[in-house]
Each structure stands twice: as C-alpha cells, then as structure tokens.
Scaffold this motif. Structure first.
Motif, mmCIF file in Angstrom:
data_model
loop_
_atom_site.group_PDB
_atom_site.id
_atom_site.type_symbol
_atom_site.label_atom_id
_atom_site.label_comp_id
_atom_site.label_asym_id
_atom_site.label_seq_id
_atom_site.Cartn_x
_atom_site.Cartn_y
_atom_site.Cartn_z
ATOM 1 N N MET A 181 0.820 -1.209 0.000
ATOM 2 C CA MET A 181 0.000 0.000 0.000
ATOM 3 C C MET A 181 0.861 1.269 0.000
ATOM 4 S SD MET A 181 -2.822 -1.495 -0.206
ATOM 5 C CE MET A 181 -3.957 -0.116 -0.103
ATOM 6 N N LEU A 182 2.123 1.144 0.352
ATOM 7 C CA LEU A 182 3.032 2.293 0.307
ATOM 8 C C LEU A 182 3.545 2.562 -1.099
ATOM 9 C CD1 LEU A 182 5.248 1.593 3.471
ATOM 10 C CD2 LEU A 182 3.153 2.971 3.317
ATOM 11 N N MET A 183 3.220 1.686 -2.037
ATOM 12 C CA MET A 183 3.813 1.749 -3.373
ATOM 13 C C MET A 183 2.823 2.150 -4.465
ATOM 14 S SD MET A 183 6.083 -1.753 -3.093
ATOM 15 C CE MET A 183 7.015 -2.102 -1.591
ATOM 16 N N ILE A 186 3.720 5.197 -6.930
ATOM 17 C CA ILE A 186 5.025 5.276 -7.599
ATOM 18 C C ILE A 186 4.808 5.559 -9.083
ATOM 19 C CG2 ILE A 186 7.124 4.006 -8.207
ATOM 20 C CD1 ILE A 186 6.695 2.319 -5.717
ATOM 21 N N PRO A 187 5.528 6.532 -9.658
ATOM 22 C CA PRO A 187 5.359 6.847 -11.088
ATOM 23 C C PRO A 187 5.668 5.652 -11.980
ATOM 24 C CG PRO A 187 6.574 8.587 -9.972
ATOM 25 C CD PRO A 187 6.448 7.458 -8.988
ATOM 26 N N GLN A 188 5.107 5.678 -13.178
ATOM 27 C CA GLN A 188 5.219 4.559 -14.105
ATOM 28 C C GLN A 188 6.673 4.238 -14.439
ATOM 29 O OE1 GLN A 188 4.067 4.904 -18.468
ATOM 30 N NE2 GLN A 188 2.344 3.701 -17.722
ATOM 31 N N GLY A 237 -0.765 1.610 -11.675
ATOM 32 C CA GLY A 237 -0.040 1.555 -10.404
ATOM 33 C C GLY A 237 -0.916 1.287 -9.205
ATOM 34 N N HIS A 238 -2.236 1.499 -9.328
ATOM 35 C CA HIS A 238 -3.144 1.266 -8.212
ATOM 36 C C HIS A 238 -3.764 -0.128 -8.246
ATOM 37 C CE1 HIS A 238 -3.514 5.245 -6.122
ATOM 38 N NE2 HIS A 238 -2.765 5.554 -7.174
ATOM 39 N N ARG A 243 0.609 -5.022 -7.450
ATOM 40 C CA ARG A 243 1.635 -4.470 -6.562
ATOM 41 C C ARG A 243 2.062 -5.518 -5.531
ATOM 42 N NH1 ARG A 243 4.386 0.044 -8.244
ATOM 43 N NH2 ARG A 243 2.981 1.759 -8.769
ATOM 44 N N THR A 244 1.099 -6.240 -5.003
ATOM 45 C CA THR A 244 1.407 -7.259 -3.991
ATOM 46 C C THR A 244 2.259 -8.368 -4.594
ATOM 47 O OG1 THR A 244 -0.662 -6.757 -2.833
ATOM 48 C CG2 THR A 244 0.405 -8.850 -2.313
ATOM 49 N N LYS A 245 1.921 -8.793 -5.809
ATOM 50 C CA LYS A 245 2.723 -9.822 -6.473
ATOM 51 C C LYS A 245 4.149 -9.333 -6.729
ATOM 52 C CE LYS A 245 -1.010 -12.300 -8.856
ATOM 53 N NZ LYS A 245 -1.596 -12.614 -10.187
ATOM 54 N N MET A 246 4.291 -8.058 -7.090
ATOM 55 C CA MET A 246 5.632 -7.522 -7.328
ATOM 56 C C MET A 246 6.447 -7.473 -6.036
ATOM 57 S SD MET A 246 6.499 -7.093 -10.418
ATOM 58 C CE MET A 246 8.029 -6.250 -9.994
ATOM 59 N N VAL A 247 5.786 -7.180 -4.929
ATOM 60 C CA VAL A 247 6.500 -7.188 -3.647
ATOM 61 C C VAL A 247 6.941 -8.613 -3.307
ATOM 62 C CG1 VAL A 247 6.305 -6.782 -1.170
ATOM 63 C CG2 VAL A 247 5.354 -5.131 -2.768
ATOM 64 N N GLU A 248 6.070 -9.578 -3.545
ATOM 65 C CA GLU A 248 6.454 -10.981 -3.322
ATOM 66 C C GLU A 248 7.666 -11.341 -4.169
ATOM 67 O OE1 GLU A 248 3.112 -13.405 -4.247
ATOM 68 O OE2 GLU A 248 1.825 -12.532 -2.715
#
Length: 390
Positions: A181-183, A186-188, A237-238, A243-248
């Motif tokens: 959620m902090l990410m 982030i710009p493209q 980006g939203h 986003r969660t998969k990228m963090v994983e």
C-alpha cells in the motif's frame, strides 16, 4: 548438489497491506529510543506517505525519532557523512530506512561509518566489517532492489564517479517491512525501472556459479510473478493485486541474490550508474540481454530451464535454441515496460568503456558470473548495449 552453503536474510520480515502499523511496537521491542529515519526529501513531504505513516506509528508507540532527508539517487559518500553527523548530533541510537534501494544503502552506509571507520570506500569488498551496525530496520517503498533484505550497501564516490559495494552479513537489517500500500503512487517510469531490477535479480542468481536449490526455487517463482505482474502494475499503479505480487517477487529475488550473488549485469550496471548518475534499474535492464546472451554458452542448460519457466515450449528444440528463448523473454519484458533501446540514451560514452570495464571486473558481483571475461570482452558488451538492445 553436494556442497555446503549458508542462507542469509533478516530475522523478521513483515509483508502485506498495512504492516507498516507494526513498526512502532517492533522499535520498542528492539529498544530503539531515538532512531534516525533515513529517507529522501520527496518521500518526507508526501501527506500520509511512507515517512508520515512510519513516524505516526513510532509516535503512537512513544518512540522518539529524527528525520534525515539527505538521500540522493545512487547515494553518495557525502550523504553517508551527513547522515552520520545528524545521528551523532541528535544522539540517535538506531536507524530506520524508508524508501527504495538508495535509502536502504545510505542507511547501511551511515551505520557502517558509525561503527567501522570513517572512510567507507576503504571497506569496499566482501565481509570487511569487524563491528556490528547500530540496530537497523528497513521500510521498503519500491518493488525493486531488495536492499531491505540484503547484505549489500552500494555507495557512489562522487569524486571518482565509482560505485562500490560493501558486502557483509552485518549490513542485513534486523527487520524489514514490505507494505504494497506504500507503493501505489510510484510513477510509471520508476515502477518499470525498479521492477526490471527485480527481474534481473531473479535471473542473475539462477545462472550464478553460487546458485543452490533454495535460491533456484526463489528465482523461478519471482520470474513467473514478475512476468504477469510487472506489465500490469506499469499500466495501472493502483492495481493492489499486481503491486502485492511484485512485492512478493522482489522479496524472493532479494533473498536469492543475497545468497547466490549476481554477475556481470550488476557489475557493469554499477559503472553506468556511478559514471552517469543513471537509475540503477534502467542500467541493469539495458545490460540484461547483452550480458546473458554472452553468458549463454557457459551454462546453456540453465538458460534452457529459464525458457521453460518463462512459459516457452522448447519441445523439439536443441539445447542452445531452447536457451536462446530465455533471452527472447528477457528482451520482450524490457521492451514491454518501456526500457530505452540503448545505453546511449542514459549518457554512455564509448571513450569511457575501457575504464568502466576494468572497474566492472573488480566489482564484487563479477566473481559469481558464469562466464569469465576479459576487459576487451566487457568493452564489447558495453559497445553492443550502446548499439541497441532491440
């Protein structure tokens, strides 16, 4: 595999939407009374952004703090020294980094000079630190470098434009926080660059001479996650699921290269970033296909396996034809998310290639590359990337 290996990572890793709220209680558990928060000026100004959420959680837990906003992209020795001065002037007792790789590397650098000697450039290399750093936690805000998990601190000497790496188990944060959620904002272009860095950091350990069964499985899973999630999150980006998969994926790749190491892509990218102050993820992506095509003959079976991981049907292909498919997949990903076509576009100059090649071969990442090259070989790789990767 019939050899010994170790496996390093932070002792505690918080993952998932909302985990930043736990940082105050964790700071109290670590007896942090006044941490230095190491971040960028931009992040510190965002309403309800990563820094504000971090400080709010600390305040709720009754933990005092001071904020250092002097982190630059490709953090410089001057940033490290300025952070050290604030730490000492404010009587801090610990460090919390908030940001991407630059913030984490700078925070590690501050910790290094506080306890291991003032000249950080003399500590470049592997396991050069004699003393532990102050207690360190890392709040990550990009799905990219993996620095919140790793033993690497990458610093730029602003006078020589040379990037160097201090690699030590003592640099590993005690606790990491990866809150997708902090990410979201982030710009493209930054999403693409940091995501490609994670992609490279999933590929290089897989073909590294230091790979092991644990890192192999992490690399495979990270690559598959990135292939689906990175284009989606660059497009939107939203997209919380992407986003969660990228963090994983970023966490898996970070753990993998923290233990299996990297190769010539990073060794050469450090020279580009140091010389031209270019974004690290873009430098890595611009060199990925060129370097791995060069590496292919050293371990074609590994590249053929990567092709299958990337979803290619290699039935009926020769070993080298199958291996080449993985290079095609790397090139397709970089082009899909908008990586430039040449290192020329980030300011690279052919007259610098020999100097950068010599320094790349001295970089700590070079020694685990599967193919061993000469200065002339690396110059040719820079030239090939200069001529264009598409």
């Amino acid at each position: 595999m019939n050899r010994q290996f170790d496996f390093l990572m932070p002792s505690v890793n918080f993952f998932g939407p909302g985990v930043i709220a736990k940082i105050g209680d964790r700071a109290k558990m670590l007896n942090m009374h006044k941490p230095l928060i190491v971040t960028t000026e931009g992040l510190s100004k965002i309403d309800n952004g990563p820094v504000k959420q971090t400080t709010a959680a600390l305040e709720k837990a009754g933990v005092d703090y001071v904020v250092f906003t002097g982190v630059e992209p490709n953090p410089k020795i001057r940033n490290v020294q300025a952070g050290k001065k604030m730490y000492q002037d404010e009587n801090c007792d610990s460090i919390i980094t908030v940001g991407g790789g630059s913030a984490h590397d700078c925070g590690k650098g501050i910790g290094i000079v506080l306890t291991n000697g003032d000249d950080i450039s003399k500590l470049a290399g592997i396991e050069t630190l004699d003393n532990p750093l102050p207690p360190l936690m890392a709040v990550n805000t990009t799905a990219g470098t993996g620095s919140e998990l790793t033993r690497h601190a990458v610093i730029t000497n602003e006078k020589t434009h040379l990037k160097f790496v201090v690699v030590s188990w003592r640099n590993i944060p005690l606790v990491s926080f990866n809150d997708p959620m902090l990410m979201l904002d982030i710009p493209q272009d930054i999403t693409a660059a940091t995501g490609c860095d994670a992609f490279v950091q999933a590929i290089e350990p897989y073909v590294s001479v230091d790979h092991n069964p644990i890192t192999d499985s992490q690399c495979k899973e990270a690559i598959q996650l990135i292939q689906t999630a990175l284009p989606e999150v660059v497009a939107n980006g939203h997209n919380v699921e992407a986003r969660t998969k990228m963090v994983e994926a970023e966490m898996l790749a970070g753990m993998a290269f923290n233990n299996a190491n990297l190769g010539y892509v990073h060794a050469m990218a450090h020279q580009l970033g140091g010389q031209y102050d270019a974004p690290h993820g873009v430098c890595c992506a611009l060199l990925l296909t060129t370097v791995e095509e060069y590496n292919l003959i050293a371990c074609p079976e590994r590249f053929a396996e990567l092709a299958k991981v990337m979803g290619y049907d290699t039935t009926g292909l020769t070993l080298y034809e199958a291996a080449q498919k993985s290079i095609d997949g790397m090139r397709e990903m970089c082009k899909l998310v908008g990586i430039p076509a040449s290192i020329k576009e980030i300011g690279a100059k052919p007259e610098d290639f020999e100097m950068m090649a010599k320094n790349a071969l001295k970089d700590g990442n070079a020694f685990s590359n599967p193919r061993k090259g000469t200065v002339e070989d690396v110059v040719k790789l820079y030239q090939k990337a200069y001529d264009g990767i598409y």
